[in-house]
Design a protein around this motif. Structure first.
Motif, PDB file in Angstrom:
ATOM      1  N   LEU A 175      40.136  52.482  -2.620  1.00 54.12           N
ATOM      2  CA  LEU A 175      39.066  53.363  -3.074  1.00 54.12           C
ATOM      3  C   LEU A 175      37.821  53.119  -2.230  1.00 54.12           C
ATOM      4  CD1 LEU A 175      39.486  52.918  -6.935  1.00 54.12           C
ATOM      5  CD2 LEU A 175      40.768  54.387  -5.357  1.00 54.12           C
ATOM      6  N   VAL A 176      37.187  54.212  -1.811  1.00 49.46           N
ATOM      7  CA  VAL A 176      36.014  54.130  -0.940  1.00 49.46           C
ATOM      8  C   VAL A 176      34.898  54.969  -1.552  1.00 49.46           C
ATOM      9  CG1 VAL A 176      35.153  54.372   1.415  1.00 49.46           C
ATOM     10  CG2 VAL A 176      37.604  54.020   1.022  1.00 49.46           C
ATOM     11  N   ASN A 177      33.779  54.336  -1.829  1.00 52.07           N
ATOM     12  CA  ASN A 177      32.651  55.040  -2.429  1.00 52.07           C
ATOM     13  C   ASN A 177      31.341  54.592  -1.791  1.00 52.07           C
ATOM     14  OD1 ASN A 177      33.818  56.657  -4.808  1.00 52.07           O
ATOM     15  ND2 ASN A 177      34.698  54.615  -5.134  1.00 52.07           N
ATOM     16  N   ALA A 178      30.313  55.403  -1.993  1.00 49.91           N
ATOM     17  CA  ALA A 178      28.973  55.068  -1.515  1.00 49.91           C
ATOM     18  C   ALA A 178      28.023  54.940  -2.691  1.00 49.91           C
ATOM     19  CB  ALA A 178      28.463  56.134  -0.549  1.00 49.91           C
ATOM     20  N   VAL A 179      27.056  54.062  -2.548  1.00 43.69           N
ATOM     21  CA  VAL A 179      25.971  53.922  -3.515  1.00 43.69           C
ATOM     22  C   VAL A 179      24.672  54.216  -2.774  1.00 43.69           C
ATOM     23  CG1 VAL A 179      24.727  52.338  -5.031  1.00 43.69           C
ATOM     24  CG2 VAL A 179      27.228  52.227  -4.880  1.00 43.69           C
ATOM     25  N   THR A 180      23.828  55.067  -3.371  1.00 44.02           N
ATOM     26  CA  THR A 180      22.591  55.461  -2.700  1.00 44.02           C
ATOM     27  C   THR A 180      21.380  54.997  -3.507  1.00 44.02           C
ATOM     28  OG1 THR A 180      22.732  57.647  -3.765  1.00 44.02           O
ATOM     29  CG2 THR A 180      23.594  57.444  -1.530  1.00 44.02           C
ATOM     30  N   PRO A 181      20.836  53.836  -3.177  1.00 40.35           N
ATOM     31  CA  PRO A 181      19.624  53.384  -3.845  1.00 40.35           C
ATOM     32  C   PRO A 181      18.423  54.238  -3.446  1.00 40.35           C
ATOM     33  CG  PRO A 181      20.783  51.570  -2.759  1.00 40.35           C
ATOM     34  CD  PRO A 181      21.360  52.833  -2.236  1.00 40.35           C
ATOM     35  N   GLY A 182      17.489  54.353  -4.368  1.00 43.48           N
ATOM     36  CA  GLY A 182      16.204  54.956  -4.064  1.00 43.48           C
ATOM     37  C   GLY A 182      15.224  53.863  -3.678  1.00 43.48           C
ATOM     38  N   PHE A 183      14.039  53.879  -4.299  1.00 46.30           N
ATOM     39  CA  PHE A 183      13.039  52.848  -4.011  1.00 46.30           C
ATOM     40  C   PHE A 183      13.339  51.610  -4.858  1.00 46.30           C
ATOM     41  CE2 PHE A 183      10.807  56.755  -2.823  1.00 46.30           C
ATOM     42  CZ  PHE A 183      10.367  56.407  -1.547  1.00 46.30           C
ATOM     43  N   ILE A 184      13.752  50.542  -4.185  1.00 40.13           N
ATOM     44  CA  ILE A 184      14.171  49.303  -4.834  1.00 40.13           C
ATOM     45  C   ILE A 184      13.217  48.177  -4.431  1.00 40.13           C
ATOM     46  CG2 ILE A 184      16.098  47.704  -5.188  1.00 40.13           C
ATOM     47  CD1 ILE A 184      16.686  50.565  -6.123  1.00 40.13           C
ATOM     48  N   GLU A 185      12.971  47.257  -5.336  1.00 34.78           N
ATOM     49  CA  GLU A 185      12.053  46.144  -5.076  1.00 34.78           C
ATOM     50  C   GLU A 185      12.644  45.176  -4.056  1.00 34.78           C
ATOM     51  OE1 GLU A 185      11.391  44.431  -8.899  1.00 34.78           O
ATOM     52  OE2 GLU A 185      10.055  46.022  -9.566  1.00 34.78           O
ATOM     53  N   THR A 186      12.463  45.488  -2.775  1.00 31.48           N
ATOM     54  CA  THR A 186      12.918  44.633  -1.679  1.00 31.48           C
ATOM     55  C   THR A 186      11.840  44.591  -0.603  1.00 31.48           C
ATOM     56  OG1 THR A 186      13.937  46.433  -0.417  1.00 31.48           O
ATOM     57  CG2 THR A 186      15.314  45.356  -2.094  1.00 31.48           C
TER      58      THR A 186
END
Length: 240
Positions: A175-186
């Protein structure tokens, strides 16, 4: 034998949070990083405190030979069940002022890095007929962001690569998926106008690396066994 998760760019930020979460989920960790020895050791220590093994792997994902030298000996013995392609960075500038070096390096890290790391692992996953690949993209790859033509192009490309690879390997239960974070505390948002950004986010706050890691954990679990080729947003509602 314990299952293994390989995470790139895992010395700090989202990558470190993912490594720690997957360790808590019961995975031993192959922890890639490029240069942050202190951060990598800190993350590795936390993983070991959680009772899991951690193998630090210092290499630049854009360097095909370095990737091969680091992974080939390990892959002769074991095959990760999970690969998380998280390594990335930004060099923001409006396109009229962007250097070709800034364009090329951003695409190389996100796209060539994905290729260099994923290809040798997925070829072995195919033989085992199991595995999960999670690509950390970005909201910038889904919507236009001024000053991020290179970053947006790279992340959009990663989303496209996710969809195509998912189709290629689905019949072998990978299984291959993507996760798209927005503005994250980094560190990537440290110099941005945070108060102004919060006003644009429906939830009125930045996300945390742990919130991104939670979605990755779900996608690696048995509960996500019928999800592939998808892009899961973690952005507080700033883009739908």
């Amino acid at each position: 034998m314990s299952k293994i998760a390989l995470i790139t760019g895992a010395s700090k930020g989202i990558g470190a949070a993912i490594a720690l979460q997957l360790a808590e989920d019961g995975y031993d960790i192959w922890l890639n990083y490029r240069s942050d020895d202190e951060g990598a050791e800190k993350t590795a220590a936390a993983i070991r405190e959680a009772g899991r093994e951690c193998t630090p792997l210092k290499f630049d994902v854009t360097d095909e030979e370095a990737v091969e030298n680091a992974l080939a000996p390990l892959l002769q013995e074991e095959v990760p069940y999970i690969v998380v392609n998280n390594a990335g960075f930004a060099r923001d500038s409006i396109m009229m002022m962007m250097s070709s070096d800034d364009w090329n390096k951003v695409l190389q890290v996100h796209l060539t890095g994905f290729f260099n790391v994923t290809k040798p692992v997925v070829s072995r996953m195919l033989r085992k007929r199991t595995g999960r690949i999670i690509n950390i993209a970005s909201t910038s790859g889904e919507t236009g962001v001024a000053g991020q033509t290179n970053y947006s192009a790279a992340k959009a490309g990663l989303i496209g690569a996710t969809r195509s690879l998912a189709v290629e390997v689905a019949k072998r239960n990978i299984l291959v998926n993507a996760v798209t974070p927005g503005f994250i505390e980094t560190d990537m948002v440290a110099e941005l106008p945070v108060d102004q950004i919060k006003g644009q986010i429906p939830l009125k706050r930045l996300g945390t690396p742990q919130e991104v890691a939670g979605v990755v954990s779900f996608l690696c679990s048995d509960k996500a066994s019928y999800i592939t080729g998808q892009t899961i947003a973690v952005n507080g509602g700033i883009h739908t």
